[in-house]
Motif scaffolding. Structure first.
Motif, PDB file in Angstrom:
ATOM      1  N   HIS A  63     -83.232  13.771  10.981  1.00  0.00           N
ATOM      2  CA  HIS A  63     -84.059  14.124   9.815  1.00  0.00           C
ATOM      3  C   HIS A  63     -84.850  15.408  10.069  1.00  0.00           C
ATOM      4  O   HIS A  63     -84.988  16.254   9.180  1.00  0.00           O
ATOM      5  N   LEU A  64     -85.361  15.566  11.297  1.00  0.00           N
ATOM      6  CA  LEU A  64     -86.122  16.776  11.630  1.00  0.00           C
ATOM      7  C   LEU A  64     -85.230  18.013  11.560  1.00  0.00           C
ATOM      8  O   LEU A  64     -85.629  19.045  11.014  1.00  0.00           O
ATOM      9  N   TYR A  65     -84.018  17.930  12.114  1.00  0.00           N
ATOM     10  CA  TYR A  65     -83.094  19.060  12.037  1.00  0.00           C
ATOM     11  C   TYR A  65     -82.810  19.434  10.592  1.00  0.00           C
ATOM     12  O   TYR A  65     -82.720  20.614  10.244  1.00  0.00           O
ATOM     13  N   GLU A  66     -82.702  18.411   9.745  1.00  0.00           N
ATOM     14  CA  GLU A  66     -82.453  18.663   8.331  1.00  0.00           C
ATOM     15  C   GLU A  66     -83.662  19.333   7.679  1.00  0.00           C
ATOM     16  O   GLU A  66     -83.521  20.299   6.918  1.00  0.00           O
ATOM     17  N   GLU A  67     -84.863  18.841   8.000  1.00  0.00           N
ATOM     18  CA  GLU A  67     -86.087  19.430   7.446  1.00  0.00           C
ATOM     19  C   GLU A  67     -86.235  20.895   7.837  1.00  0.00           C
ATOM     20  O   GLU A  67     -86.727  21.714   7.059  1.00  0.00           O
ATOM     21  N   LEU A  68     -85.806  21.236   9.061  1.00  0.00           N
ATOM     22  CA  LEU A  68     -85.919  22.608   9.553  1.00  0.00           C
ATOM     23  C   LEU A  68     -84.780  23.509   9.071  1.00  0.00           C
ATOM     24  O   LEU A  68     -84.756  24.697   9.383  1.00  0.00           O
ATOM     25  N   LEU A 103     -84.679  26.588  24.509  1.00  0.00           N
ATOM     26  CA  LEU A 103     -85.074  27.115  23.205  1.00  0.00           C
ATOM     27  C   LEU A 103     -85.806  26.041  22.420  1.00  0.00           C
ATOM     28  O   LEU A 103     -85.363  24.883  22.377  1.00  0.00           O
ATOM     29  N   SER A 104     -86.920  26.414  21.814  1.00  0.00           N
ATOM     30  CA  SER A 104     -87.645  25.483  20.962  1.00  0.00           C
ATOM     31  C   SER A 104     -86.928  25.375  19.624  1.00  0.00           C
ATOM     32  O   SER A 104     -86.103  26.219  19.268  1.00  0.00           O
ATOM     33  N   LEU A 105     -87.255  24.336  18.868  1.00  0.00           N
ATOM     34  CA  LEU A 105     -86.637  24.180  17.550  1.00  0.00           C
ATOM     35  C   LEU A 105     -86.986  25.343  16.627  1.00  0.00           C
ATOM     36  O   LEU A 105     -86.157  25.778  15.833  1.00  0.00           O
ATOM     37  N   SER A 106     -88.204  25.871  16.752  1.00  0.00           N
ATOM     38  CA  SER A 106     -88.574  27.015  15.903  1.00  0.00           C
ATOM     39  C   SER A 106     -87.756  28.253  16.283  1.00  0.00           C
ATOM     40  O   SER A 106     -87.376  29.040  15.415  1.00  0.00           O
ATOM     41  N   THR A 107     -87.456  28.425  17.574  1.00  0.00           N
ATOM     42  CA  THR A 107     -86.618  29.546  17.999  1.00  0.00           C
ATOM     43  C   THR A 107     -85.191  29.366  17.492  1.00  0.00           C
ATOM     44  O   THR A 107     -84.559  30.315  17.020  1.00  0.00           O
ATOM     45  N   ILE A 108     -84.673  28.133  17.570  1.00  0.00           N
ATOM     46  CA  ILE A 108     -83.334  27.856  17.057  1.00  0.00           C
ATOM     47  C   ILE A 108     -83.302  28.112  15.550  1.00  0.00           C
ATOM     48  O   ILE A 108     -82.333  28.667  15.024  1.00  0.00           O
ATOM     49  N   GLU A 114     -81.534  34.289  11.309  1.00  0.00           N
ATOM     50  CA  GLU A 114     -81.036  35.645  11.550  1.00  0.00           C
ATOM     51  C   GLU A 114     -79.524  35.703  11.428  1.00  0.00           C
ATOM     52  O   GLU A 114     -78.966  36.675  10.927  1.00  0.00           O
ATOM     53  N   TRP A 115     -78.853  34.651  11.891  1.00  0.00           N
ATOM     54  CA  TRP A 115     -77.396  34.596  11.774  1.00  0.00           C
ATOM     55  C   TRP A 115     -76.996  34.616  10.298  1.00  0.00           C
ATOM     56  O   TRP A 115     -76.123  35.375   9.884  1.00  0.00           O
ATOM     57  N   GLU A 116     -77.631  33.774   9.507  1.00  0.00           N
ATOM     58  CA  GLU A 116     -77.263  33.657   8.099  1.00  0.00           C
ATOM     59  C   GLU A 116     -77.612  34.914   7.301  1.00  0.00           C
ATOM     60  O   GLU A 116     -76.957  35.209   6.311  1.00  0.00           O
ATOM     61  N   MET A 117     -78.627  35.656   7.723  1.00  0.00           N
ATOM     62  CA  MET A 117     -79.039  36.855   6.994  1.00  0.00           C
ATOM     63  C   MET A 117     -78.325  38.109   7.478  1.00  0.00           C
ATOM     64  O   MET A 117     -78.494  39.179   6.907  1.00  0.00           O
ATOM     65  N   SER A 118     -77.526  37.978   8.530  1.00  0.00           N
ATOM     66  CA  SER A 118     -76.834  39.148   9.048  1.00  0.00           C
ATOM     67  C   SER A 118     -75.833  39.663   8.016  1.00  0.00           C
ATOM     68  O   SER A 118     -75.105  38.877   7.407  1.00  0.00           O
ATOM     69  N   PRO A 119     -75.793  40.994   7.793  1.00  0.00           N
ATOM     70  CA  PRO A 119     -74.895  41.535   6.772  1.00  0.00           C
ATOM     71  C   PRO A 119     -73.425  41.528   7.180  1.00  0.00           C
ATOM     72  O   PRO A 119     -72.564  41.749   6.340  1.00  0.00           O
TER      73      PRO A 119
END
Length: 197
Positions: A63-68, A103-108, A114-119
């Motif tokens: 659930h946390l992964y989904e929320e993030l 890596l923290s969850l916020s870093t992930i 950043e991956w999704e916003m990469s052109p």
């Protein structure tokens, strides 16, 4: 350079195409989904409890992964339960491996954003390569430190084996002038440290 609006954003691969090995049992396929153990939803989709069990995580973690925004359900059942594709197990394991790397969850979350916003796909891959390069360097450094510690632990245990031959009536202060070792033999730091007061 602005991304074409008609072009979908990049999604992090769910399989091992970016070099993340899947966790496999020695004699089982990567995702063995026996019908008796898994309460599959529509079209072979997994409910959250099954996803948690297969990925060895808690339901709360899923659930946390989904929320993030790190994990998205594939669909919802008629009863409004979240349903995940079997590939979600690989995604959850990927998140766990990144956490194991420190890596923290916020870093992930930032990495995913950043991956999704990469052109472009090459740009997205370049960012992931840099993350992995840094983690590989720090992992190798940690391995070297652990190897040195392993050597000192082995040396300390060997040194302390002579304590079994010591006279049992001797008191602890006698360890500072032990005559069971050569006079020029230095005690390993893991042994010498507890002698110092």
């Amino acid at each position: 350079m602005a991304r074409n609006i008609d072009q979908p954003p990049h999604r992090l691969p769910l399989a091992n195409s970016i070099g993340i090995p899947e966790v496999r049992e020695a004699s089982a396929p990567a995702l063995a989904l026996p019908a008796t153990d898994v309460d599959e939803g529509e079209d072979g989709l997994l409910q959250v409890g099954d996803l948690a069990r297969l990925s060895k995580k808690t339901v709360r973690a899923i659930h946390l992964y989904e929320e993030l925004g790190l994990l998205r359900p594939h669909a919802r059942s008629k009863g409004r339960y979240r349903l995940f594709s079997p590939d979600a197990v690989v995604r959850v394991r990927w998140i766990g491996k990144l956490q194991d790397l420190g890596l923290s969850l916020s870093t992930i979350q930032t990495v995913v954003r950043e991956w999704e916003m990469s052109p472009s796909a090459p740009g997205a891959m370049a960012k992931m390569r840099e993350v992995y390069r840094q983690k590989l360097a720090s992992t190798r450094s940690q391995i070297e430190r652990l190897k040195a510690l392993e050597g000192e632990l082995a040396e300390s245990l060997k040194y302390l084996e002579t304590c079994d031959t010591c006279d049992p009536v001797r008191l602890f202060p006698a360890c500072n002038c032990c005559d069971l070792h050569e006079h020029d033999e230095r005690a390993p730091e893991l042994v010498a440290g507890f002698r110092v007061t």
